[in-house]
Design an enzyme around this catalytic site. Structure first.
Site, PDB file in Angstrom:
ATOM      1  N   LYS A 121       0.869  -1.036   0.026  1.00  6.75           N
ATOM      2  CA  LYS A 121       0.019  -0.048   0.015  1.00  6.75           C
ATOM      3  C   LYS A 121       0.826   1.185  -0.005  1.00  6.75           C
ATOM      4  O   LYS A 121       1.391   1.838   1.102  1.00  6.75           O
ATOM      5  CB  LYS A 121      -0.936  -0.194   1.107  1.00  6.75           C
ATOM      6  CG  LYS A 121      -2.251   0.773   1.031  1.00  6.75           C
ATOM      7  CD  LYS A 121      -3.040   0.642   2.497  1.00  6.75           C
ATOM      8  CE  LYS A 121      -4.158   1.572   2.447  1.00  6.75           C
ATOM      9  NZ  LYS A 121      -4.993   1.776   0.983  1.00  6.75           N
TER      10      LYS A 121
HETATM   11  C1  LIG Z   1      -6.320  -0.466  -4.053  1.00  6.49           C
HETATM   12  C2  LIG Z   1      -7.172  -0.782  -2.664  1.00  6.49           C
HETATM   13  N1  LIG Z   1      -7.498  -2.017  -2.979  1.00  6.49           N
HETATM   14  C3  LIG Z   1      -8.341  -2.441  -2.077  1.00  6.49           C
HETATM   15  C4  LIG Z   1      -8.306  -1.794  -0.739  1.00  6.49           C
HETATM   16  C5  LIG Z   1      -9.345  -2.568   0.360  1.00  6.49           C
HETATM   17  O1  LIG Z   1      -8.309  -2.715   1.613  1.00  6.49           O
HETATM   18  P1  LIG Z   1      -8.901  -2.953   3.022  1.00  6.49           P
HETATM   19  O2  LIG Z   1      -9.952  -3.937   3.044  1.00  6.49           O
HETATM   20  O3  LIG Z   1      -7.829  -3.428   3.801  1.00  6.49           O
HETATM   21  O4  LIG Z   1      -9.178  -1.487   3.386  1.00  6.49           O
HETATM   22  C6  LIG Z   1      -8.021  -0.551  -0.722  1.00  6.49           C
HETATM   23  C7  LIG Z   1      -7.983   0.285   0.640  1.00  6.49           C
HETATM   24  O5  LIG Z   1      -7.140   0.357   1.406  1.00  6.49           O
HETATM   25  C8  LIG Z   1      -7.109  -0.098  -1.706  1.00  6.49           C
HETATM   26  O6  LIG Z   1      -6.619   1.206  -1.537  1.00  6.49           O
END
Ligand SMILES: Cc1ncc(COP(=O)(O)O)c(C=O)c1O
Length: 308
Positions: free
Chosen positions: A157
């Site tokens: 991330k």
């Molecule tokens: C690109 C992306 N995909 C998926 C997610 C979903 O992740 P999470 O459920 O950990 O928030 C996020 C959010 O954080 C994201 O930025």
């Protein structure tokens, strides 16, 4: 956006307006930061941070993939987050930890630049709108492909990688949709700009696998478990674009949007949120708000500061 008065910056609590960095901060030029998006909810036991440890573990992993050590331990970041929430007085909030390469040598080698950290909290409502959460949103398939592991690191991330999501989001909004679905480098369905995707057909739930360029979403993991605990068959496999349009039900998961149904893709109607989506959404909502005893350990309750 209702913000707290303080931000935790490199180990100190500073006033919101004083939380500043130098304009030659490496991450501002090259995107060399990693972050998390976390939510805390009002529960009967107090304010509970949802899957806090999982988010801190992912932050550490994202940092590792970009050759950074966290400058503070996960326990220190967790404690600072508890303090921030307690001092903000928020009963529920969004939490944004960020770790980045700071001011130092310019140029593409970041290894000599200091690694810095901050946590901010603010009150933030439903990301795709309460109406969207109830009745579903409209999306298009983006003309941008999701970053792939032959050029970046979908599992991290990382700040710079979000240019991909930003472009897809702008494109979708400018063409009249609320969200974008990105395909991976092979043309399979990957995810939304900040959400994972689930597709339901004939009672079976499908979601793209780790190899489809997805972020390993914590709410994805949560909904996979909830769906299986409810007795549904859940299959992780590649999904063709047409399968989204032909699905009985589709929903998105993410910290920002929580669980938001998709009611239309590329102007093809999927329909209003169906029964399986509704059932998972209800249990998920109970888990977030501390009403599901079987998932109580997912909430990290913020300690109430002593009066002394
Ligand atoms: C690109 C992306 N995909 C998926 C997610 C979903 O992740 P999470 O459920 O950990 O928030 C996020 C959010 O954080 C994201 O930025």
């Amino acid at each position: 956006m209702n913000t707290a008065d303080l931000i935790w910056l490199n180990g100190e609590f500073v006033a919101w307006e004083d939380a500043k960095v130098h304009v030659l901060t490496h991450a501002m030029h090259y995107g060399t930061g990693v972050f998390e998006g976390i939510r805390a909810y009002e529960t009967e036991r107090g304010t509970g941070v949802f899957r806090h440890q999982d988010h801190l573990d992912r932050l550490e992993n994202s940092a590792k993939l970009y050759y950074m050590d966290l400058p503070f331990s996960k326990e220190q970041i967790r404690g600072a987050t508890h303090d921030l929430i307690a001092r903000s007085g928020f009963k529920s909030c969004y939490i944004r930890p960020l770790v980045w390469r700071g001011y130092g040598p310019m140029g593409l080698n970041p290894l000599e630049n200091p690694v810095e950290a901050m946590v901010a909290v603010w009150e933030w409502g439903a990301y795709l709108g309460e109406e969207g959460q109830r009745n579903g949103v409209r999306a298009r398939v983006s003309s941008y492909r999701r970053v792939s592991s032959d050029s970046l690191i979908p599992h991290a991330k990382a700040s710079g990688q979000y240019l991909n999501s930003v472009l897809a989001k702008i494109e979708s909004l400018k063409s009249g949709y609320e969200e974008a679905i990105l395909l991976d480098d092979k043309g399979h369905v990957s995810e939304g700009t900040g959400e994972n995707i689930f597709v339901i057909r004939n009672g079976v739930i499908y979601t793209p696998p780790q190899t489809a360029g997805i972020l390993d979403g914590i709410n994805r993991k949560t909904c996979v478990q909830i769906a299986r605990d409810l007795g549904y068959e859940l299959v992780e496999r590649d999904i063709a674009r047409a399968e989204v349009a032909l699905a009985d039900e589709v929903f998105l998961t993410g910290t920002a949007c929580e669980l938001t149904p998709l009611r239309e893709i590329d102007d093809i109607e999927i329909g209003p949120p169906g029964p399986i989506t509704r059932e998972i959404q209800r249990v998920f909502d109970d888990a977030l708000h501390g009403r599901a005893p079987q998932y109580a350990e997912w909430l990290d309750v913020v300690p109430v500061p002593s009066k002394a």
